[in-house]
Design a protein around this motif. Structure first.
Motif, PDB file in Angstrom:
ATOM      1  N   GLU A 167       3.067  12.077  23.791  1.00  0.00           N
ATOM      2  CA  GLU A 167       1.768  12.515  24.303  1.00  0.00           C
ATOM      3  C   GLU A 167       1.662  14.037  24.265  1.00  0.00           C
ATOM      4  OE1 GLU A 167      -1.190  10.934  27.737  1.00  0.00           O
ATOM      5  OE2 GLU A 167       0.851  11.399  28.394  1.00  0.00           O
TER       6      GLU A 167
ATOM      7  N   SER B 210      -5.533   0.731  31.702  1.00  0.00           N
ATOM      8  CA  SER B 210      -6.075  -0.346  30.887  1.00  0.00           C
ATOM      9  C   SER B 210      -7.381  -0.826  31.506  1.00  0.00           C
ATOM     10  CB  SER B 210      -5.085  -1.507  30.819  1.00  0.00           C
ATOM     11  OG  SER B 210      -5.690  -2.636  30.230  1.00  0.00           O
TER      12      SER B 210
ATOM     13  N   VAL C 264      -1.512   2.535  25.904  1.00  0.00           N
ATOM     14  CA  VAL C 264      -1.051   3.603  25.018  1.00  0.00           C
ATOM     15  C   VAL C 264      -1.825   3.472  23.706  1.00  0.00           C
ATOM     16  CG1 VAL C 264       0.946   4.647  23.892  1.00  0.00           C
ATOM     17  CG2 VAL C 264       1.234   3.440  26.063  1.00  0.00           C
TER      18      VAL C 264
ATOM     19  N   THR D 223       8.916   5.549  29.063  1.00  0.00           N
ATOM     20  CA  THR D 223       8.010   6.490  29.732  1.00  0.00           C
ATOM     21  C   THR D 223       8.336   7.916  29.301  1.00  0.00           C
ATOM     22  OG1 THR D 223       7.704   5.010  31.604  1.00  0.00           O
ATOM     23  CG2 THR D 223       7.248   7.346  31.985  1.00  0.00           C
TER      24      THR D 223
ATOM     25  N   THR E 281      -0.723   0.411  31.900  1.00  0.00           N
ATOM     26  CA  THR E 281      -1.026   1.660  31.212  1.00  0.00           C
ATOM     27  C   THR E 281      -1.210   1.338  29.739  1.00  0.00           C
ATOM     28  OG1 THR E 281       0.271   2.951  32.779  1.00  0.00           O
ATOM     29  CG2 THR E 281      -0.147   3.957  30.634  1.00  0.00           C
TER      30      THR E 281
ATOM     31  N   THR F  53      -2.034   8.864  23.329  1.00  0.00           N
ATOM     32  CA  THR F  53      -2.635   9.113  24.638  1.00  0.00           C
ATOM     33  C   THR F  53      -2.267   7.932  25.526  1.00  0.00           C
ATOM     34  OG1 THR F  53      -4.718   8.040  24.045  1.00  0.00           O
ATOM     35  CG2 THR F  53      -4.583  10.427  23.703  1.00  0.00           C
ATOM     36  N   ARG F  54      -2.252   8.178  26.834  1.00  0.00           N
ATOM     37  CA  ARG F  54      -1.992   7.116  27.804  1.00  0.00           C
ATOM     38  C   ARG F  54      -3.091   7.147  28.845  1.00  0.00           C
ATOM     39  NH1 ARG F  54       4.007   8.292  29.865  1.00  0.00           N
ATOM     40  NH2 ARG F  54       3.246  10.419  29.675  1.00  0.00           N
TER      41      ARG F  54
ATOM     42  N   ALA G 138       7.273   8.318  25.636  1.00  0.00           N
ATOM     43  CA  ALA G 138       5.810   8.378  25.566  1.00  0.00           C
ATOM     44  C   ALA G 138       5.313   9.743  26.024  1.00  0.00           C
ATOM     45  CB  ALA G 138       5.195   7.261  26.412  1.00  0.00           C
TER      46      ALA G 138
ATOM     47  N   THR H   4      -0.122  -2.016  25.664  1.00  0.00           N
ATOM     48  CA  THR H   4       0.300  -1.611  27.001  1.00  0.00           C
ATOM     49  C   THR H   4       1.736  -1.100  26.937  1.00  0.00           C
ATOM     50  OG1 THR H   4       1.182  -3.774  27.605  1.00  0.00           O
ATOM     51  CG2 THR H   4      -1.165  -3.361  28.114  1.00  0.00           C
ATOM     52  N   MET H   5       2.124  -0.325  27.928  1.00  0.00           N
ATOM     53  CA  MET H   5       3.503   0.165  28.002  1.00  0.00           C
ATOM     54  C   MET H   5       4.481  -1.009  28.061  1.00  0.00           C
ATOM     55  SD  MET H   5       3.944   3.509  27.904  1.00  0.00           S
ATOM     56  CE  MET H   5       5.356   3.983  28.895  1.00  0.00           C
TER      57      MET H   5
ATOM     58  N   ARG I   4      -3.399   0.329  19.744  1.00  0.00           N
ATOM     59  CA  ARG I   4      -3.134   0.384  21.186  1.00  0.00           C
ATOM     60  C   ARG I   4      -2.378  -0.819  21.695  1.00  0.00           C
ATOM     61  NH1 ARG I   4      -9.140   0.887  23.307  1.00  0.00           N
ATOM     62  NH2 ARG I   4      -8.627   2.814  22.323  1.00  0.00           N
TER      63      ARG I   4
END
Length: 176
Positions: free
Chosen positions: A87, A97, A106, A80, A104, A93-94, A83, A64-65, A62
């Motif tokens: 997804e 946090s 990921v 985005t 966000t 999955t998003r 992703a 973050t974006m 995992r």
């Protein structure tokens, strides 16, 4: 017609630098083309999607974006979109946090890990055959040293995700 078609005036690089630059650009383009073909054929992935999945796998699953965008050197909006595709395919999955409500998170799924593990051997073969095969051990050490220095120099600039967003024309009229 006589003389150069492009006039760069006093800014002309010396021929050695220009040659090195064009050789690098061509080699990167050729390698990228073959990598894209392999990833599409074996996993239905683009190279950006593969980078996202492998970065997630390397980061214990995992990120973050923002960290992903900086790591794969991709725009926020482009990431985005990618992703969203990953997804939809069930590969990530998003969600929010738990550490930062603005971020966000990921997470790669088991299906995403399985896909990476499935395409990675072919990816390594392409890179080995095209990039590493013609190099001696000394060449490889020098290439690694040079590219690390260049990357670190480039990364010394603020990350793309830290750059202020450009306002669209006709936007909110508020002044900053």
């Amino acid at each position: 017609m006589t003389g150069p078609l492009i006039d760069v005036g006093a800014h002309a690089p010396d021929p050695q630098r220009l040659g090195a630059y064009f050789a690098l650009m061509e080699a990167v383009s050729l390698l990228q083309h073959h990598i894209e073909q392999q990833l599409r054929a074996e996993g239905g992935l683009s190279s950006v999607q593969f980078q996202v999945l492998t970065r997630l796998a390397a980061a214990e699953g995992r990120l973050t974006m923002t960290a992903l965008a900086d790591g794969v050197v991709y725009s926020r909006s482009g990431l985005t979109y990618q992703a969203g595709l990953l997804e939809k395919a069930g590969l990530i999955t998003r969600g929010p946090s738990p550490d930062d409500e603005r971020a966000t998170l990921v997470t790669i799924t088991e299906k995403g890990v399985a896909l990476v593990n499935g395409v990675l051997p072919g990816h390594i073969q392409v890179v080995q055959r095209l990039l590493f095969e013609p190099l001696s051990d000394g060449d490889l050490r020098r290439l690694g040293d040079v590219m690390t220095r260049v990357r670190d120099h480039m990364r010394a600039q603020p990350p793309r995700s830290a750059a202020p967003r450009k306002r669209r024309a006709g936007g909110s009229g508020s002044a900053s």
